[in-house]
Motif scaffolding. Structure first.
Motif, short mmCIF file in Angstrom:
data_model
loop_
_atom_site.label_atom_id
_atom_site.label_comp_id
_atom_site.label_asym_id
_atom_site.label_seq_id
_atom_site.Cartn_x
_atom_site.Cartn_y
_atom_site.Cartn_z
N GLU A 114 37.32 23.67 82.07
CA GLU A 114 38.47 24.13 81.29
C GLU A 114 38.66 23.33 80.02
O GLU A 114 39.17 23.83 79.03
N ASN A 115 38.27 22.05 80.04
CA ASN A 115 38.50 21.18 78.89
C ASN A 115 37.26 21.01 78.02
O ASN A 115 37.10 20.01 77.34
N LEU A 116 36.38 21.99 78.06
CA LEU A 116 35.16 21.93 77.25
C LEU A 116 35.53 21.95 75.77
O LEU A 116 36.30 22.77 75.31
N LYS A 117 34.97 21.01 75.02
CA LYS A 117 35.26 20.92 73.59
C LYS A 117 34.40 21.93 72.82
O LYS A 117 33.26 22.21 73.20
N PRO A 118 34.93 22.47 71.71
CA PRO A 118 34.21 23.50 70.95
C PRO A 118 32.80 23.08 70.52
O PRO A 118 31.86 23.88 70.61
N LEU A 119 32.66 21.83 70.09
CA LEU A 119 31.35 21.39 69.63
C LEU A 119 30.38 21.17 70.79
O LEU A 119 29.16 21.31 70.62
N GLU A 120 30.90 20.83 71.96
CA GLU A 120 30.04 20.75 73.14
C GLU A 120 29.53 22.14 73.50
O GLU A 120 28.36 22.31 73.87
N GLU A 121 30.40 23.12 73.38
CA GLU A 121 30.00 24.50 73.65
C GLU A 121 28.93 24.94 72.65
O GLU A 121 27.92 25.54 73.03
N ALA A 122 29.15 24.63 71.37
CA ALA A 122 28.18 25.00 70.34
C ALA A 122 26.83 24.34 70.59
O ALA A 122 25.78 24.97 70.48
N LYS A 123 26.87 23.07 70.96
CA LYS A 123 25.64 22.33 71.24
C LYS A 123 24.92 22.93 72.44
O LYS A 123 23.69 22.98 72.48
N SER A 124 25.68 23.40 73.43
CA SER A 124 25.09 24.02 74.61
C SER A 124 24.27 25.25 74.22
O SER A 124 23.14 25.43 74.66
N TYR A 125 24.86 26.10 73.39
CA TYR A 125 24.17 27.32 72.97
C TYR A 125 22.94 26.99 72.13
O TYR A 125 21.87 27.60 72.30
N ALA A 126 23.07 26.03 71.23
CA ALA A 126 21.95 25.63 70.38
C ALA A 126 20.80 25.07 71.21
O ALA A 126 19.62 25.33 70.93
#
Length: 278
Positions: A114-126
């Motif tokens: 729930e507390n995933l940070k936006p840039l962590e999410e972006a890095k995950s996709y990349a």
């Protein structure tokens, strides 16, 4: 696809009657090399450390055995908290997984927080795109999201480190970050970001401010600019959502122009790939 996610999660789910729980020395463990997560909330980690000090690890971590020891597949917070609690070992379940499964499981685990940070999410996709040689649409299909959503999140990676830090510190939202990318003079990004924080500027106010800055950069004055027709604004928004980048549509009586912005060679290739597919 969502079915793929369920299969992977099912593969690491464990049942005490079938899976063997072993006690592994912390010294033999290493973080998942495909782990996209960089930030761990200190307060939450402290609470978990106290719990482990009193009760131990209630839910075993999941690991994969390697020549050098064990890679953590799921449970890095429990591993870190065990270290802080002064523990020598941790309960774990050993699974046989491929590199691809390790990567996807680490990302899926993070995306479910729930507390995933936006840039962590972006890095995950990349990371998924790079390591698994996937396109944005492939990532969207696997995770059950729209391609435009994936594209918009990935745009945050084009921000300078100082602005990324403000997002990680929750002083700026991801929407602020994406809006900032519409600024034509990129050297102004840090200055404008600080202005947002200082003045508590909303995303809508930021959009107007950037329009003002960009118009002045073209030698226009605020007074001289005419408001853009609503249908053009609507179409700009639709194209921004579709291609995940800043779009500008201008129109005169005799002609019109659609401008598509890109900030790197990789982004240019991504946009061209989408355009040529259509």
């Amino acid at each position: 696809m969502k079915e793929r996610n369920h299969e992977l999660v099912e593969k690491i789910s464990y049942n005490l009657s079938h899976d063997k729980i072993v006690e592994i020395p912390l010294s033999k463990l290493r973080r998942n090399p495909y782990q996209p997560r960089d930030y761990f909330d200190e307060a939450a980690l402290k609470d978990l450390t106290q719990s482990i000090s009193q009760h131990g690890v209630l839910q075993p971590i999941v690991v994969r055995e390697t020549i050098k020891g064990y890679d953590i597949v799921v449970g890095e917070r429990r591993y870190r908290a065990s270290q802080l609690a002064g523990k020598d070992t941790v309960l774990a379940i050993v699974k046989s997984l491929t590199d691809e499964e390790m990567l996807e499981l680490a990302i899926i685990e993070n995306l479910q927080r729930e507390n995933l940070k936006p840039l962590e999410e972006a890095k995950s996709y990349a990371t998924m795109m790079k390591e698994l040689n996937l396109k944005q649409q492939d990532v969207a299909d696997r995770l059950g999201k729209s391609r435009s959503y994936i594209a918009n999140v990935l745009r945050l990676l084009n921000l300078p480190p100082s602005v990324k830090s403000l997002i990680n510190e929750e002083k700026l939202s991801s929407a602020h970050g994406r809006t900032l990318l519409g600024l034509e003079k990129k050297h102004q990004l840090n200055q404008v970001a600080q202005k947002i924080v200082k003045e508590g500027m909303s995303v809508r106010a930021l959009e107007e401010y950037i329009k003002f800055l960009n118009a002045n950069d073209h030698g226009k004055t605020r007074k001289a600019r005419k408001s853009k027709p609503n249908f053009l604004v609507k179409h700009e928004y639709q194209l921004k959502e579709k291609y995940g980048t800043n779009i500008d549509i201008s129109k005169t009586k005799k002609a019109g122009k659609i401008s598509i912005e890109f900030n790197s060679e990789d982004e240019y290739k991504r946009i061209m790939e989408l355009l040529l597919e259509e």
